[in-house]
Design a protein around this motif. Structure first.
Motif, PDB file in Angstrom:
ATOM      1  N   ILE A  94       0.851  -1.202   0.000  1.00 33.07           N
ATOM      2  CA  ILE A  94       0.000   0.000   0.000  1.00 33.07           C
ATOM      3  C   ILE A  94       0.883   1.246   0.000  1.00 33.07           C
ATOM      4  CG2 ILE A  94      -1.644   1.348   1.368  1.00 33.07           C
ATOM      5  CD1 ILE A  94      -2.904  -1.267   2.276  1.00 33.07           C
ATOM      6  N   GLY A  95       1.953   1.202   0.793  1.00 33.55           N
ATOM      7  CA  GLY A  95       2.874   2.325   0.829  1.00 33.55           C
ATOM      8  C   GLY A  95       3.500   2.596  -0.526  1.00 33.55           C
ATOM      9  N   VAL A  96       3.894   1.528  -1.219  1.00 30.89           N
ATOM     10  CA  VAL A  96       4.481   1.686  -2.560  1.00 30.89           C
ATOM     11  C   VAL A  96       3.456   2.283  -3.512  1.00 30.89           C
ATOM     12  CG1 VAL A  96       5.445   0.460  -4.541  1.00 30.89           C
ATOM     13  CG2 VAL A  96       6.138  -0.192  -2.232  1.00 30.89           C
ATOM     14  N   GLU A  97       2.223   1.783  -3.448  1.00 32.57           N
ATOM     15  CA  GLU A  97       1.162   2.316  -4.325  1.00 32.57           C
ATOM     16  C   GLU A  97       0.918   3.788  -4.051  1.00 32.57           C
ATOM     17  OE1 GLU A  97      -2.534   0.508  -5.205  1.00 32.57           O
ATOM     18  OE2 GLU A  97      -1.744  -1.521  -5.045  1.00 32.57           O
ATOM     19  N   LEU A  98       0.891   4.149  -2.789  1.00 31.92           N
ATOM     20  CA  LEU A  98       0.673   5.552  -2.433  1.00 31.92           C
ATOM     21  C   LEU A  98       1.799   6.435  -2.976  1.00 31.92           C
ATOM     22  CD1 LEU A  98      -0.594   5.406   1.261  1.00 31.92           C
ATOM     23  CD2 LEU A  98      -1.859   6.263  -0.713  1.00 31.92           C
TER      24      LEU A  98
END
Length: 879
Positions: free
Chosen positions: A209-213
């Motif tokens: 999720i952090g990478v996507e954000l």
């Protein structure tokens, strides 16, 4: 001269246990064997002119200029090619120094061994060195420029990037093993179930999720705004018709960039007019996957990168785009050339800085500034050449970690938690990083997943920071955690596979999830996942990469060791069962002492607190104790073996066969496991070579902390059969006769089998034997002679794999061996294994024993099982 083969060592190997990256080129000098360097007119002068830097090569003389002295006195071309291969790699930016050239065992043929950094470069250097040497011999001109550039390109294509490389180096420094999982930056740290993975600076613990954000600048900006983090005012648009309104809302100067861009692609900064904005919008569109474009306020200041790992700020750098500073007399191109002369600048990532290249983007930026490459700019004026500050495009970095204001530190660490990234790079624009952003009017421009480490590892100025260390701290938080799993490595001439299977069985009984390799295949727990001879480095890596495995048992044969080295660097236990004449005359190994050196690689790779388990009854194996840096444990079939007694007096650990018992001794104190005759694998104690295998396995289990009770339970349940020990003393009882199937395929194996079968009762013993193509003539003769003593009747068949011989040659060699021992021995020649077995079964006398020696076990097993089924049903034998 002719190159026969080139092999790349990738782990501990015959040539060096410590230097794992070696090229081994088998080179036939042909007529040059008669022409050493001092017999070739002008060769010395041409070599020294072409390679003046080779003066540093000390060679065996041991001082600068030593190699040149050897060339002048006269040395062979293989030795010279070794030094050329090392030097051209060094000239291409890969400083390697280890090399040696040794006879291959054939007239004029040599093993040319030298170090490499990247395998593709090493292989290229081997071939290039031969070409260069041939040109020097002939007195022909040779331009090395293309070779040097090609090697640089190969290195950049294949090497790990600076970020991944730094993490791997830090792991190695802590004793954490690693495996590269693809040709890019995906790497495994640790083994089996204890592994972690990295891909550049994204880890297996990085939040997806952090990478996507971080990849979605719109969402990132929204979350940061909600958290009261200073970000530039902006808007997201997708269509050109929305651009003018966005420009009015944000206000000039502004920045336009794709919402999902990276590495500075499609970004235009300091836009002052709508016309510039329109051009920038179109460029951004070309680099945007989603089509969404960010229009935001251009913040005045300097570019800073804050690196946060595990929610702690670990480094900060001020980044400056590639640029030149005018001197009032040089053109822009001349200024660029002068900057590129800086010895710190190199091709790709080879140096601290990257050379500045002039591409279309550079020309456009120069043109927009009102200049061309031929323009002379005023003294002291700085001309920016790239639109981003990336080091990979020629930018520079200054470490500013120690002056970052605490408010900015706190903000960066908070951002890493808001975006949920364990490793993140935060881009900030501000006039002064030592002041809070709220006071300078600065702003957070981006949050990057997978940030590059290069600017922190080797800044242009300021302190280098070991930013890889906190990554390893995060992945392996327990002190001393190396991510390893127990590895038991097993080698020897005979008994390797049975010992490996028994060791794996003991570990499974203890509750481990075991992966093991054998000459039959690779097993994960009890599942056969890879068939065939799997005793090389690729099979070992297969087990060590498996995330379900927490105990590895690896059979290691000479072939893989000579072809590529070991598939692991260190093991916890190294077993050597024995060393006997086998496979001699192959791959430059011509003596049993050389073969022992190959096998000796295994105990030499045992960790300092691990154990080398050696056969005290074998002189060559026992001598291996001299070169190990670990504990030594011995096993022997004789409890009074003076070598064992000596170790026991030193309170060492041994395993012996005494008074009918398999016994472990700590010092002189005995711990009896069980009677050998009660261990199914030993066939009532008759198979002495199986007792020897048991001693090695129980000793390995004991030093690994497995209890006597668990070892005993495992020995009782390890039943010799086609499923647990395929091809190793597999007995099949038929109504009127018995078949014994075994892997014996060399003289030592045949003698061990003879000792066992001599104790078996039978009206007649029929042996089915075959020659193996990659053995010496005398070895095949000896197999025939032993067979003549073992059997009443002999059937000579032939293997599917002739390994360089003809069927007729092998049959004759066996027959010659039989005739030497007993010219009247009843011998039948049936080349097909299937037909030979069928003939023996159909003509079997009542009470007879058919002994089938096979090295292609699956086919023979399948046929014998089929006959067994027919026998049970009372059907005639039909193949």
């Amino acid at each position: 001269m002719r190159i026969r083969e080139i092999n790349a060592m990738r782990g501990p190997n015959y040539w060096s246990v410590r230097r794992h990256k070696l090229i081994v080129m088998v080179l036939d000098l042909e007529e040059m064997e008669e022409r050493p360097s001092n017999t070739i007119d002008g060769f010395y002068e041409r070599l020294t002119t072409m390679f003046p830097t080779m003066y540093e090569h000390r060679c065996s003389v041991g001082e600068p200029g030593g190699f040149f002295q050897r060339v002048e006195e006269g040395t062979w071309m293989g030795h010279i090619i070794e030094h050329i291969a090392l030097e051209i790699q060094t000239l291409a930016g890969m400083d390697v120094g280890f090399g040696r050239t040794r006879g291959y065992g054939e007239e004029g043929v040599y093993s040319v061994v030298f170090a490499y950094m990247e395998e593709s470069v090493g292989r290229y250097a081997a071939k290039a060195a031969v070409r260069i040497c041939e040109a020097l011999i002939e007195g022909e001109d040779y331009d090395m420029t293309d070779d040097i550039q090609k090697m640089r390109e190969l290195r950049e294509d294949d090497r790990l990037g600076p970020s991944t490389g730094s993490i791997v180096e830090e792991a190695e420094a802590r004793g954490i093993p690693w495996i590269r999982l693809n040709k890019y930056s995906l790497c495994q740290l640790g083994y089996g179930a204890n592994q972690k993975r990295i891909q550049a600076t994204v880890t297996s613990e990085t939040s997806s999720i952090g990478v996507e954000l971080a990849c979605d600048k719109e969402d990132t900006k929204y979350l940061l705004e909600q958290a009261e983090v200073e970000v530039p005012r902006g808007d997201i648009i997708r269509r050109e018709r929305s651009l003018e309104e966005a420009c009015d809302y944000v206000g000039f100067p502004l920045v336009i960039k794709p919402i999902d861009g990276n590495h500075g692609r499609g970004i235009t900064v300091n836009i002052q007019s709508y016309e510039e904005a329109l051009e920038a919008f179109r460029q951004a569109k070309e680099s945007s996957r989603s089509g969404a474009i960010i229009v935001e306020k251009f913040i005045v200041g300097e570019d800073y990168r804050l690196l946060v790992i595990n929610n702690k700020l670990v480094a900060a750098a001020k980044r400056t785009p590639a640029h030149v500073t005018g001197d009032g007399k040089s053109t822009v191109q001349e200024l660029i050339d002068e900057v590129n002369k800086d010895p710190r600048r190199g091709y790709g990532h080879e140096n601290v800085l990257t050379q500045i290249t002039v591409n279309d983007l550079t020309k456009t930026i120069i043109k927009d500034a009102g200049y061309s490459l031929d323009s002379v700019i005023a003294k002291g004026e700085r001309l920016i050449l790239k639109d981003t500050a990336n080091l990979s495009t020629g930018g520079t970095a200054e470490d500013v970690t120690d002056i970052v204001h605490p408010a900015n530190v706190s903000m960066a660490e908070r951002i890493s938690k808001i975006i949920d990234l364990d490793i993140c790079g935060i881009d900030i624009m501000t006039t002064d990083i030592s002041q809070p952003l709220s006071e300078t009017g600065g702003a957070v421009l981006e949050v990057n997943a997978g940030p590059g480490f290069r600017m922190h590892l080797a800044p242009t100025s300021g302190l280098p920071r070991n930013v890889a260390a906190p990554v390893i701290d995060k992945l392996f938080p327990q002190k001393g955690d190396t991510g390893r799993i127990p590895i038991v490595a097993i080698t020897g001439t005979n008994g390797k596979t049975t010992t490996s299977r028994l060791m794996a069985h003991i570990a499974k009984m203890k509750g481990y999830r075991v992966g093991y390799t054998t000459s039959d295949g690779v097993y994960i727990q009890n599942r056969l996942l890879m068939k065939g001879d799997c005793t090389g480095p690729a099979s070992a890596e297969f087990v060590l990469k498996d995330p379900t495995v927490n105990f590895a048992v690896l059979e290691c044969a000479r072939g893989g060791l000579l072809r590529a080295g070991l598939g692991f660097k260190k093991c916890d236990v190294g077993i050597v069962t024995n060393v006997a004449a086998d496979h001699l005359g192959l791959k430059g190994i011509h003596t049993i002492e050389q073969l022992a050196k190959v096998k000796g690689v295994i105990p030499e790779t045992v960790l300092p607190d691990g154990y080398a388990i050696l056969n005290a009854d074998d002189d060559l194996v026992y001598d291996m104790r001299r070169s190990v840096e670990c504990n030594v444990a011995l096993f022997s079939m004789d409890e009074n073996n003076p070598r064992v007694k000596a170790l026991q007096r030193l309170n060492g650990i041994t395993a012996v066969y005494e008074n009918g018992y398999v016994t472990i001794c700590r010092g002189v104190w005995k711990m009896r496991i069980m009677r050998a005759e009660n261990i199914p694998l030993t066939y009532g104690g008759k198979a002495s070579f199986m007792i020897q295998n048991v001693l090695a396995a129980v000793l390995a289990a004991h030093v690994q902390g497995i209890s006597i009770e668990d070892i005993k339970a495992a020995l009782e349940t390890f039943i010799p059969s086609a499923s647990q020990t395929p091809g190793r003393l597999n007995l099949f009882e038929f109504k009127d006769f018995t078949i014994l199937l075994d892997y014996a395929h060399n003289p030592a194996g045949m003698l061990a089998l003879k000792k066992f079968t001599d104790e078996l009762e039978a009206t007649v013993k029929v042996g089915i034997i075959a020659g193996v193509g990659d053995r010496r003539d005398e070895d095949t003769n000896q197999v025939g002679s032993i067979a003549a003593e073992m059997f009443d009747e002999i059937i000579i068949r032939q293997d599917k794999r002739l390994r360089g011989r003809t069927e007729e040659e092998l049959i004759k060699l066996l027959n010659d061996g039989i005739q030497m021992k007993d010219p009247n021995k009843k011998t039948t020649i049936i080349p097909s294994e299937r037909e030979a077995i069928t003939h023996a079964v159909k003509n079997a006398e009542k009470g007879s024993l058919i002994i089938l020696c096979s090295d292609v076990i699956p086919d023979a097993l399948e046929l014998v099982k089929k006959f067994k089924e027919q026998d049970l049903k009372g059907e005639p034998f039909m193949a």
